[in-house]
Design a protein around this motif. Sequence first.
Motif, mmCIF file in Angstrom:
data_model
loop_
_atom_site.group_PDB
_atom_site.id
_atom_site.type_symbol
_atom_site.label_atom_id
_atom_site.label_comp_id
_atom_site.label_asym_id
_atom_site.label_seq_id
_atom_site.Cartn_x
_atom_site.Cartn_y
_atom_site.Cartn_z
ATOM 1 N N ARG A 179 -4.731 -1.138 7.042
ATOM 2 C CA ARG A 179 -3.229 -1.442 6.912
ATOM 3 C C ARG A 179 -2.655 -2.192 7.705
ATOM 4 O O ARG A 179 -1.764 -3.023 7.091
ATOM 5 C CB ARG A 179 -2.680 0.070 6.703
ATOM 6 C CG ARG A 179 -1.217 0.099 6.236
ATOM 7 C CD ARG A 179 -0.791 1.653 6.058
ATOM 8 N NE ARG A 179 0.516 1.962 5.851
ATOM 9 C CZ ARG A 179 1.398 2.072 7.088
ATOM 10 N NH1 ARG A 179 1.052 1.985 8.143
ATOM 11 N NH2 ARG A 179 2.691 2.021 6.667
ATOM 12 N N ARG A 221 0.832 -1.127 0.009
ATOM 13 C CA ARG A 221 0.057 0.018 0.005
ATOM 14 C C ARG A 221 0.796 1.221 -0.021
ATOM 15 O O ARG A 221 0.480 2.408 -0.297
ATOM 16 C CB ARG A 221 -0.866 0.046 1.358
ATOM 17 C CG ARG A 221 -2.185 -0.437 1.215
ATOM 18 C CD ARG A 221 -2.646 -0.466 2.745
ATOM 19 N NE ARG A 221 -3.569 -1.143 2.702
ATOM 20 C CZ ARG A 221 -5.046 -0.914 2.865
ATOM 21 N NH1 ARG A 221 -5.514 0.265 2.834
ATOM 22 N NH2 ARG A 221 -5.953 -1.791 2.793
ATOM 23 N N ASP A 222 1.995 1.229 0.508
ATOM 24 C CA ASP A 222 3.108 2.267 0.705
ATOM 25 C C ASP A 222 3.741 2.725 -0.366
ATOM 26 O O ASP A 222 4.356 3.762 -0.616
ATOM 27 C CB ASP A 222 3.885 1.920 1.973
ATOM 28 C CG ASP A 222 2.974 1.706 3.469
ATOM 29 O OD1 ASP A 222 1.686 1.889 3.047
ATOM 30 O OD2 ASP A 222 3.506 1.640 4.308
ATOM 31 N N ASP A 268 -2.349 6.848 3.904
ATOM 32 C CA ASP A 268 -2.055 5.545 4.477
ATOM 33 C C ASP A 268 -0.522 5.591 5.133
ATOM 34 O O ASP A 268 -0.326 4.839 6.096
ATOM 35 C CB ASP A 268 -1.659 4.410 3.522
ATOM 36 C CG ASP A 268 -3.140 3.845 2.977
ATOM 37 O OD1 ASP A 268 -4.199 3.424 3.765
ATOM 38 O OD2 ASP A 268 -3.324 3.395 1.919
#
Length: 288
Positions: free
Chosen positions: A176, A73-74, A97
Amino acid sequence: MALRLRKLSYALGAEVCDIDVAWPMGERQFGEIYKAFLDHGILLFRNQDVTREQHIEFSRRFGELDRHEALPRDRHPQYPELLMVTNEPKSDGSPSDTQYTGRQWHSDMSFTTAPSLGSLLKSYAVPEVGGDTLFANMTLAHDALSEGMKKLIANLHGIHLSGTRKLANDNTGIERMAEQKRINPPVAQPVARVHPETGRKALYIGEKVKRFDGMTEDESRPLIDTLVRHATRPEFVYRHQWKKNDILAWDNRCVMHQALGDFDETQLRHMERTTVLGAPSGYVVGGG
Ligand SMILES: O=C(O)CCC(=O)C(=O)O
């Protein structure tokens, strides 16, 4: 021309002056930079108005880059080699996020069996004041322990978890964190780790360590806290005040760090990081 270095603090770090990291660099010059990286633990390159490709290209000189499969996600959507650390909201207006990334003492990717050799963080936007990062010299911290404590920790392994600490004002990280837990099982790492290149022992501990392998959380907690408190004493620490277009490279094998979050969150703070893969270390632990 010899490299011009300026020490950043007593504990660690040096600025590499008069250099453009996007400029073609021969083996010899990069060799001097890499030696300074090993000697000082952190290198600062100021005024690097470089493209993402140039940031990645320069980082590759340090070794193979992580594509951040452990933190999907990052990543930057077009550049998997870049990890975002930003409070800029997403295009749909929802919170980023990664706005709270790094808000605890850690060494990058310690929760994997290929913990990072080093990271190169570039600042694109910094708040008017604050948004600083602390770095601790874990070799000095290890050397300063008593012989008794060195013996006590010599064969201990700390169990490292992924995910960031839940902050009081953080309602964004729950999903997350759950995803990170699913992807990254707990990994045990030696508490006193030999640096593969300098041969020196460094403390490898931090706030991602939940317990020691073979011990309960209750038994482990006092010693984890003691070691983190010891390693982060002011004489082992450098505090970096960011300017736009800084690139800061640090050696994750002997330096840990923490983003302070000491800034007005209505102001933009945007950083992007490359992560250099390190040698295999540690082992996966069932059950955490
Ligand atoms: O944002 C910072 O100052 C540090 C970010 C961080 O901890 C990391 O990239 O691992």
